[in-house]
Design an enzyme around this catalytic site. Structure first.
Site, PDB file in Angstrom:
ATOM      1  N   GLY A 121       3.060  -1.850  -0.952  1.00  0.00           N
ATOM      2  CA  GLY A 121       4.517  -2.017  -1.007  1.00  0.00           C
ATOM      3  C   GLY A 121       5.127  -2.490   0.294  1.00  0.00           C
ATOM      4  O   GLY A 121       6.331  -2.354   0.500  1.00  0.00           O
ATOM      5  N   GLY A 123       4.956  -5.641   1.335  1.00  0.00           N
ATOM      6  CA  GLY A 123       5.204  -7.076   1.289  1.00  0.00           C
ATOM      7  C   GLY A 123       4.001  -7.885   1.729  1.00  0.00           C
ATOM      8  O   GLY A 123       4.109  -9.070   2.028  1.00  0.00           O
ATOM      9  N   LEU A 124       2.830  -7.260   1.792  1.00  0.00           N
ATOM     10  CA  LEU A 124       1.610  -7.980   2.176  1.00  0.00           C
ATOM     11  C   LEU A 124       0.703  -8.162   0.963  1.00  0.00           C
ATOM     12  O   LEU A 124      -0.435  -8.582   1.086  1.00  0.00           O
ATOM     13  CB  LEU A 124       0.882  -7.234   3.303  1.00  0.00           C
ATOM     14  CG  LEU A 124       1.743  -6.996   4.545  1.00  0.00           C
ATOM     15  CD1 LEU A 124       0.939  -6.261   5.622  1.00  0.00           C
ATOM     16  CD2 LEU A 124       2.262  -8.309   5.108  1.00  0.00           C
ATOM     17  N   ASP A 171       1.505 -15.133  -4.112  1.00  0.00           N
ATOM     18  CA  ASP A 171       0.596 -14.102  -3.609  1.00  0.00           C
ATOM     19  C   ASP A 171      -0.833 -14.324  -4.092  1.00  0.00           C
ATOM     20  O   ASP A 171      -1.792 -14.240  -3.336  1.00  0.00           O
ATOM     21  CB  ASP A 171       1.056 -12.717  -4.070  1.00  0.00           C
ATOM     22  CG  ASP A 171       2.450 -12.390  -3.603  1.00  0.00           C
ATOM     23  OD1 ASP A 171       3.032 -13.201  -2.856  1.00  0.00           O
ATOM     24  OD2 ASP A 171       2.965 -11.324  -3.997  1.00  0.00           O
ATOM     25  N   TYR A 220      14.561  -7.637  -7.379  1.00  0.00           N
ATOM     26  CA  TYR A 220      13.707  -8.817  -7.494  1.00  0.00           C
ATOM     27  C   TYR A 220      13.951  -9.576  -8.792  1.00  0.00           C
ATOM     28  O   TYR A 220      14.175 -10.780  -8.802  1.00  0.00           O
ATOM     29  CB  TYR A 220      12.231  -8.409  -7.393  1.00  0.00           C
ATOM     30  CG  TYR A 220      11.285  -9.575  -7.224  1.00  0.00           C
ATOM     31  CD1 TYR A 220      10.821  -9.935  -5.960  1.00  0.00           C
ATOM     32  CD2 TYR A 220      10.873 -10.323  -8.319  1.00  0.00           C
ATOM     33  CE1 TYR A 220       9.970 -11.008  -5.805  1.00  0.00           C
ATOM     34  CE2 TYR A 220      10.024 -11.398  -8.168  1.00  0.00           C
ATOM     35  CZ  TYR A 220       9.567 -11.735  -6.912  1.00  0.00           C
ATOM     36  OH  TYR A 220       8.726 -12.803  -6.765  1.00  0.00           O
TER      37      TYR A 220
HETATM   38  P1  ADP Z   1       2.581  -4.930  -2.716  1.00  0.00           P
HETATM   39  O1  ADP Z   1       3.748  -5.566  -2.005  1.00  0.00           O
HETATM   40  O2  ADP Z   1       1.737  -4.162  -1.758  1.00  0.00           O
HETATM   41  O3  ADP Z   1       1.834  -5.900  -3.565  1.00  0.00           O
HETATM   42  P2  ADP Z   1       3.175  -3.770  -5.263  1.00  0.00           P
HETATM   43  O4  ADP Z   1       4.139  -2.730  -5.680  1.00  0.00           O
HETATM   44  O5  ADP Z   1       3.283  -5.119  -5.867  1.00  0.00           O
HETATM   45  O6  ADP Z   1       3.248  -3.833  -3.683  1.00  0.00           O
HETATM   46  O7  ADP Z   1       1.693  -3.272  -5.547  1.00  0.00           O
HETATM   47  C1  ADP Z   1       1.261  -2.006  -5.101  1.00  0.00           C
HETATM   48  C2  ADP Z   1       0.384  -1.359  -6.163  1.00  0.00           C
HETATM   49  O8  ADP Z   1      -0.930  -1.928  -6.115  1.00  0.00           O
HETATM   50  C3  ADP Z   1       0.160   0.120  -5.940  1.00  0.00           C
HETATM   51  O9  ADP Z   1       1.226   0.874  -6.447  1.00  0.00           O
HETATM   52  C4  ADP Z   1      -1.122   0.344  -6.709  1.00  0.00           C
HETATM   53  O10 ADP Z   1      -0.872   0.409  -8.097  1.00  0.00           O
HETATM   54  C5  ADP Z   1      -1.882  -0.933  -6.427  1.00  0.00           C
HETATM   55  N1  ADP Z   1      -2.769  -0.714  -5.273  1.00  0.00           N
HETATM   56  C6  ADP Z   1      -2.636  -1.180  -4.019  1.00  0.00           C
HETATM   57  N2  ADP Z   1      -3.648  -0.753  -3.215  1.00  0.00           N
HETATM   58  C7  ADP Z   1      -4.445   0.006  -3.986  1.00  0.00           C
HETATM   59  C8  ADP Z   1      -5.667   0.731  -3.768  1.00  0.00           C
HETATM   60  N3  ADP Z   1      -6.269   0.752  -2.582  1.00  0.00           N
HETATM   61  N4  ADP Z   1      -6.203   1.386  -4.828  1.00  0.00           N
HETATM   62  C9  ADP Z   1      -5.609   1.353  -6.038  1.00  0.00           C
HETATM   63  N5  ADP Z   1      -4.484   0.692  -6.301  1.00  0.00           N
HETATM   64  C10 ADP Z   1      -3.885   0.030  -5.298  1.00  0.00           C
HETATM   65 MG    MG Z   2       2.702  -6.991  -5.192  1.00  0.00          MG
END
Ligand code: ADP
Ligand code: MG
Length: 380
Positions: A121, A123-124, A171, A220
């Site tokens: 979460g 933004g990366l 992304d 968004y």
């Molecule tokens: P981001 O900007 O990091 O993409 P998102 O909300 O789009 O944020 O995605 C984050 C989601 O991706 C988390 O809530 C989880 O569901 C999944 N996620 C990210 N890292 C992991 C991880 N190491 N293991 C399991 N799920 C993950």
């Molecule tokens: Mg994302």
């Protein structure tokens, strides 16, 4: 121990054998071109040296079972019986599976371990990293070549149609197709890409404000709808098709907020193209000015910054060695990206971190990053 060794070790601990494949799928930072992808515009991201790592072995029973180290949780499903979208991180894997099946791919099952050092979460794009790792798992098990653009679209469909976040194609595209030591200028209309070198003696620094967003239920999806409304008003399919001159005509009857959204997208597309020239000319000063202008537009026209992002960008811009800084990613929290003189990068990071902590009481995470290659199998 690096993450590759770590995920290999975790796999061996869990399954008592070596993984058949280890996959790396990077997170990304967007240098410029924010909230333009879903208007079929231009973006300029690079993959970073933070990634999702997935160690797997095949299964014969059509089951996918993955253990997330960070969440200490296992996601498990039957490829032949995905059911309806549900909650949780496993939906990213299921969504990719659903999109691949929908496009006629024959898929076989697998099991393994997932670990990631892409912050969630921020933004990366930790989510795209997981999607591309999943897509690569199916690809390598099928013995297919990696088709970056096709798999990026699969990841986007997973996110849009299964998970329910209306994110653009950037992304997944950069995670799927990045090239080491380069940023990539992506035309989100036809997904053509152009390699962009980073100016010599510069480093890309990511400054995490530690404030967080969520795409689902955040502004968004509203922004996306506003961009569509603006395109409709101007009689174009996407804001990509509008230039600055056309934008000035024909504004009568257009909601002022929607107009400002359009001004952002049209001017941001222009900034990406100009930035690419600046990068090709090895001119970090000009690049930095476009980054600063991008932040201003995201704050004033698109309204996707928050107080923490505005503060972090301002502190970065004022700190010696910084050519330019802007919020990066979807906004409403997350990170600022800065282009910084190499020999100032460490000091810059420390100084901005101290200033930010003094004002907010928050301890920011700062990453001086390397532009990395895209999703790949690192062990087979
Ligand atoms: P981001 O900007 O990091 O993409 P998102 O909300 O789009 O944020 O995605 C984050 C989601 O991706 C988390 O809530 C989880 O569901 C999944 N996620 C990210 N890292 C992991 C991880 N190491 N293991 C399991 N799920 C993950
Ligand atoms: Mg994302």
């Amino acid at each position: 121990m690096n993450l590759k060794e770590f995920v290999q070790q975790k796999f061996t601990d869990l399954y008592g054998t070596e993984p058949a494949f280890i996959i790396r799928a990077p997170g990304r930072v967007n240098l410029i071109g924010e909230h333009t992808d879903y208007s079929e515009g231009f973006v300029m991201p690079m993959a970073i040296d933070r990634a999702a790592w997935l160690a797997i072995r095949p299964r014969e029973d059509g089951i996918v079972s993955a253990y997330s180290v960070e969440l200490d949780d296992r996601a498990e499903f039957d490829i032949g019986n995905l059911g309806e979208p549900g909650e949780g991180w496993g939906e990213y894997l299921k969504g990719v599976t659903w999109a691949l099946l929908d496009e006629g791919h024959e898929l076989s099952g697998w099991e393994g371990v997932l670990t990631s050092d892409v912050p969630v979460g921020a933004g990366l794009s930790s989510s795209a990293a997981i999607e591309m790792a999943t897509a690569m798992a199916y690809t390598v098990l099928a013995g297919d070549d990696w088709n970056a653009a096709a798999m990026a679209k699969i990841g986007q469909r997973a996110e849009n149609e299964w998970v329910g976040a209306n994110t653009g194609i950037m992304d997944q595209m950069i995670s799927a197709s990045a090239v080491k030591n380069h940023a990539l200028m992506i035309d989100c209309r036809d997904l053509s890409t152009q390699l962009v070198p980073l100016p010599e003696d510069t480093r890309v620094v990511i400054l995490d404000t530690m404030s967080r967003h969520t795409h689902i239920g955040s502004g968004y999806n509203d922004r996306r709808a506003e961009c569509e409304a603006a395109a409709k008003h101007f009689g174009v399919q996407f804001l990509r098709d509008l230039n600055k001159v056309e934008l000035q005509k024909n504004v009568e009857g257009l909601d002022k907020t929607v107009l400002r959204r359009a001004i952002h997208v049209v001017s941001e597309n222009d900034r990406v193209l100009q930035s690419m020239k600046a990068m090709q000319n090895q001119d970090p000063h000009i690049m930095g000015l476009y980054m600063n202008a991008s932040h201003d537009s995201l704050r004033d026209n698109f309204e996707v910054t928050n107080r923490d992002l505005d503060l972090m960008a301002a502190l970065a811009q004022e700190t010696p060695g910084c050519y330019g800084a802007r919020m990066t990613g979807g906004g409403f929290g997350g990170c600022v990206v800065a282009l910084v003189k190499t020999d100032r990068a460490e000091a810059f990071a420390n100084e901005v971190a101290t200033d930010y902590a003094n004002v907010t009481g928050l301890e920011p995470q700062i990453y001086i990053c390397q532009p990395m290659g895209g999703t790949e199998v690192v062990k087979s």
